[in-house]
Design a protein around this motif. Structure first.
Motif, PDB file in Angstrom:
ATOM      1  N   THR A  14       0.730  -1.224   0.214  1.00  0.00           N
ATOM      2  CA  THR A  14      -0.015   0.098  -0.001  1.00  0.00           C
ATOM      3  C   THR A  14       0.850   1.322   0.268  1.00  0.00           C
ATOM      4  O   THR A  14       0.658   2.196  -0.618  1.00  0.00           O
ATOM      5  CB  THR A  14      -0.985  -0.157   1.174  1.00  0.00           C
ATOM      6  OG1 THR A  14      -1.683  -1.189   1.025  1.00  0.00           O
ATOM      7  CG2 THR A  14      -1.815   1.532   1.028  1.00  0.00           C
ATOM      8  N   ALA A  15       2.014   1.012   0.773  1.00  0.00           N
ATOM      9  CA  ALA A  15       2.661   2.404   1.017  1.00  0.00           C
ATOM     10  C   ALA A  15       3.434   2.705  -0.604  1.00  0.00           C
ATOM     11  O   ALA A  15       3.555   3.961  -0.773  1.00  0.00           O
ATOM     12  CB  ALA A  15       3.864   2.278   2.101  1.00  0.00           C
ATOM     13  N   TRP A  16       3.800   1.706  -0.974  1.00  0.00           N
ATOM     14  CA  TRP A  16       4.795   2.013  -2.321  1.00  0.00           C
ATOM     15  C   TRP A  16       3.842   2.260  -3.439  1.00  0.00           C
ATOM     16  O   TRP A  16       4.094   3.062  -4.381  1.00  0.00           O
ATOM     17  CB  TRP A  16       5.672   0.987  -2.650  1.00  0.00           C
ATOM     18  CG  TRP A  16       5.165  -0.662  -3.126  1.00  0.00           C
ATOM     19  CD1 TRP A  16       5.324  -1.676  -2.363  1.00  0.00           C
ATOM     20  CD2 TRP A  16       4.572  -0.766  -4.440  1.00  0.00           C
ATOM     21  NE1 TRP A  16       4.793  -2.802  -3.045  1.00  0.00           N
ATOM     22  CE2 TRP A  16       4.374  -2.168  -4.390  1.00  0.00           C
ATOM     23  CE3 TRP A  16       4.051  -0.295  -5.592  1.00  0.00           C
ATOM     24  CZ2 TRP A  16       3.866  -3.159  -5.467  1.00  0.00           C
ATOM     25  CZ3 TRP A  16       3.600  -0.876  -6.536  1.00  0.00           C
ATOM     26  CH2 TRP A  16       3.297  -1.960  -6.753  1.00  0.00           C
ATOM     27  N   ALA A  17       2.524   1.869  -3.436  1.00  0.00           N
ATOM     28  CA  ALA A  17       1.515   2.130  -4.443  1.00  0.00           C
ATOM     29  C   ALA A  17       1.096   3.670  -4.282  1.00  0.00           C
ATOM     30  O   ALA A  17       1.184   4.535  -5.431  1.00  0.00           O
ATOM     31  CB  ALA A  17       0.227   1.402  -4.175  1.00  0.00           C
ATOM     32  N   ALA A  60      -1.733 -14.283  -2.921  1.00  0.00           N
ATOM     33  CA  ALA A  60      -2.959 -13.687  -3.085  1.00  0.00           C
ATOM     34  C   ALA A  60      -3.321 -12.823  -1.828  1.00  0.00           C
ATOM     35  O   ALA A  60      -3.776 -11.643  -1.880  1.00  0.00           O
ATOM     36  CB  ALA A  60      -4.192 -15.029  -3.143  1.00  0.00           C
ATOM     37  N   VAL A  61      -2.845 -13.115  -0.590  1.00  0.00           N
ATOM     38  CA  VAL A  61      -3.052 -12.332   0.595  1.00  0.00           C
ATOM     39  C   VAL A  61      -2.284 -11.050   0.462  1.00  0.00           C
ATOM     40  O   VAL A  61      -2.752 -10.215   0.764  1.00  0.00           O
ATOM     41  CB  VAL A  61      -2.537 -13.398   1.718  1.00  0.00           C
ATOM     42  CG1 VAL A  61      -2.536 -12.559   3.120  1.00  0.00           C
ATOM     43  CG2 VAL A  61      -3.599 -14.431   1.956  1.00  0.00           C
ATOM     44  N   TRP A  62      -1.124 -10.975   0.058  1.00  0.00           N
ATOM     45  CA  TRP A  62      -0.109  -9.861  -0.167  1.00  0.00           C
ATOM     46  C   TRP A  62      -0.882  -8.915  -1.142  1.00  0.00           C
ATOM     47  O   TRP A  62      -1.187  -7.764  -0.641  1.00  0.00           O
ATOM     48  CB  TRP A  62       1.301 -10.275  -0.720  1.00  0.00           C
ATOM     49  CG  TRP A  62       2.191  -9.428  -0.797  1.00  0.00           C
ATOM     50  CD1 TRP A  62       2.948  -8.586  -0.078  1.00  0.00           C
ATOM     51  CD2 TRP A  62       2.688  -8.775  -2.120  1.00  0.00           C
ATOM     52  NE1 TRP A  62       3.615  -7.747  -0.640  1.00  0.00           N
ATOM     53  CE2 TRP A  62       3.675  -7.815  -1.935  1.00  0.00           C
ATOM     54  CE3 TRP A  62       2.330  -8.921  -3.464  1.00  0.00           C
ATOM     55  CZ2 TRP A  62       3.990  -7.114  -2.975  1.00  0.00           C
ATOM     56  CZ3 TRP A  62       2.894  -8.552  -4.608  1.00  0.00           C
ATOM     57  CH2 TRP A  62       3.799  -7.499  -4.313  1.00  0.00           C
ATOM     58  N   ILE A  65      -4.190  -7.500   0.509  1.00  0.00           N
ATOM     59  CA  ILE A  65      -3.808  -6.460   1.687  1.00  0.00           C
ATOM     60  C   ILE A  65      -3.514  -5.130   0.993  1.00  0.00           C
ATOM     61  O   ILE A  65      -3.909  -4.119   1.081  1.00  0.00           O
ATOM     62  CB  ILE A  65      -2.862  -7.001   2.426  1.00  0.00           C
ATOM     63  CG1 ILE A  65      -3.481  -8.119   3.263  1.00  0.00           C
ATOM     64  CG2 ILE A  65      -2.461  -5.704   3.401  1.00  0.00           C
ATOM     65  CD1 ILE A  65      -2.346  -8.751   4.033  1.00  0.00           C
ATOM     66  N   GLY A  66      -2.527  -5.145  -0.149  1.00  0.00           N
ATOM     67  CA  GLY A  66      -2.146  -4.005  -0.897  1.00  0.00           C
ATOM     68  C   GLY A  66      -3.067  -3.424  -1.654  1.00  0.00           C
ATOM     69  O   GLY A  66      -3.554  -2.146  -1.656  1.00  0.00           O
ATOM     70  N   ALA A  67      -4.047  -4.081  -2.367  1.00  0.00           N
ATOM     71  CA  ALA A  67      -5.191  -3.633  -3.118  1.00  0.00           C
ATOM     72  C   ALA A  67      -6.172  -2.843  -2.070  1.00  0.00           C
ATOM     73  O   ALA A  67      -6.682  -1.649  -2.648  1.00  0.00           O
ATOM     74  CB  ALA A  67      -5.943  -4.779  -3.945  1.00  0.00           C
ATOM     75  N   VAL A  68      -6.482  -3.771  -1.164  1.00  0.00           N
ATOM     76  CA  VAL A  68      -7.648  -3.014  -0.110  1.00  0.00           C
ATOM     77  C   VAL A  68      -7.071  -1.896   0.689  1.00  0.00           C
ATOM     78  O   VAL A  68      -7.629  -0.809   0.636  1.00  0.00           O
ATOM     79  CB  VAL A  68      -7.992  -4.118   0.894  1.00  0.00           C
ATOM     80  CG1 VAL A  68      -8.889  -3.359   1.828  1.00  0.00           C
ATOM     81  CG2 VAL A  68      -8.923  -5.062   0.047  1.00  0.00           C
ATOM     82  N   LEU A  72      -8.321   1.640   0.122  1.00  0.00           N
ATOM     83  CA  LEU A  72      -8.960   2.859   1.406  1.00  0.00           C
ATOM     84  C   LEU A  72      -8.333   3.780   1.617  1.00  0.00           C
ATOM     85  O   LEU A  72      -8.962   5.093   1.859  1.00  0.00           O
ATOM     86  CB  LEU A  72      -8.979   1.842   2.553  1.00  0.00           C
ATOM     87  CG  LEU A  72      -9.718   0.563   2.783  1.00  0.00           C
ATOM     88  CD1 LEU A  72      -9.441  -0.136   3.814  1.00  0.00           C
ATOM     89  CD2 LEU A  72     -11.222   1.224   2.951  1.00  0.00           C
ATOM     90  N   VAL A  73      -7.052   4.012   1.411  1.00  0.00           N
ATOM     91  CA  VAL A  73      -6.082   5.130   1.532  1.00  0.00           C
ATOM     92  C   VAL A  73      -6.751   6.262   0.356  1.00  0.00           C
ATOM     93  O   VAL A  73      -7.051   7.357   0.644  1.00  0.00           O
ATOM     94  CB  VAL A  73      -4.768   5.002   1.226  1.00  0.00           C
ATOM     95  CG1 VAL A  73      -4.142   6.390   1.061  1.00  0.00           C
ATOM     96  CG2 VAL A  73      -4.402   4.457   2.510  1.00  0.00           C
ATOM     97  N   GLY A  74      -6.852   5.743  -0.858  1.00  0.00           N
ATOM     98  CA  GLY A  74      -7.628   6.514  -1.910  1.00  0.00           C
ATOM     99  C   GLY A  74      -8.695   7.050  -1.572  1.00  0.00           C
ATOM    100  O   GLY A  74      -9.238   8.375  -1.767  1.00  0.00           O
ATOM    101  N   MET A  75      -9.549   6.385  -0.956  1.00  0.00           N
ATOM    102  CA  MET A  75     -11.083   6.731  -0.370  1.00  0.00           C
ATOM    103  C   MET A  75     -11.065   7.823   0.839  1.00  0.00           C
ATOM    104  O   MET A  75     -11.865   8.818   0.698  1.00  0.00           O
ATOM    105  CB  MET A  75     -11.823   5.769  -0.156  1.00  0.00           C
ATOM    106  CG  MET A  75     -12.346   4.841  -1.383  1.00  0.00           C
ATOM    107  SD  MET A  75     -13.472   3.588  -0.739  1.00  0.00           S
ATOM    108  CE  MET A  75     -13.326   2.144  -1.951  1.00  0.00           C
TER     109      MET A  75
END
Length: 104
Positions: A14-17, A60-62, A65-68, A72-75
């Motif tokens: 999430t941080a790197w995205a 899939a878990v990684w 977590i990153g996608a969600v 969420l940060v985007g929202m």
């Protein structure tokens, strides 16, 4: 321990995205540096976790977590729409990630 590292690596995804978005095509040094460091740490954590967790489950878990986390940060922080259908879809991703962990 592998599951803890996997979750932390997903959070780093999430941080790197977000940092990648904020780097404006790598034209801003600080977000670009955050992107590079968090990407390397995220991948290293994933690699470590995959020593004990099957690749299909771990990846899939990684990604989940990153996608969600990124959505969420985007929202919450970046003004992206937070409609009911989008939130339901994120909950479905979370349910899938939890299911992968439970049935591992």
């Amino acid at each position: 321990m592998a599951w803890i590292v996997l979750v932390l690596s997903g959070l780093l995804e999430t941080a790197w995205a977000i940092a990648l978005d904020r780097s404006a095509g790598f034209s801003r040094p600080l977000p670009s540096a955050v992107f590079a460091v968090s990407l390397v740490l995220s991948m290293a954590g994933l690699a470590y976790a995959l020593r004990e967790i099957p690749v299909g489950t771990g990846y899939a878990v990684w990604v989940g977590i990153g996608a969600v986390g990124t959505a969420l940060v985007g929202m919450v922080a970046l003004g992206e729409p937070a409609s009911l259908p989008r939130i339901v879809c994120l909950l479905l991703v979370v349910a899938g990630v939890v299911g992968l962990k439970l049935f591992h």
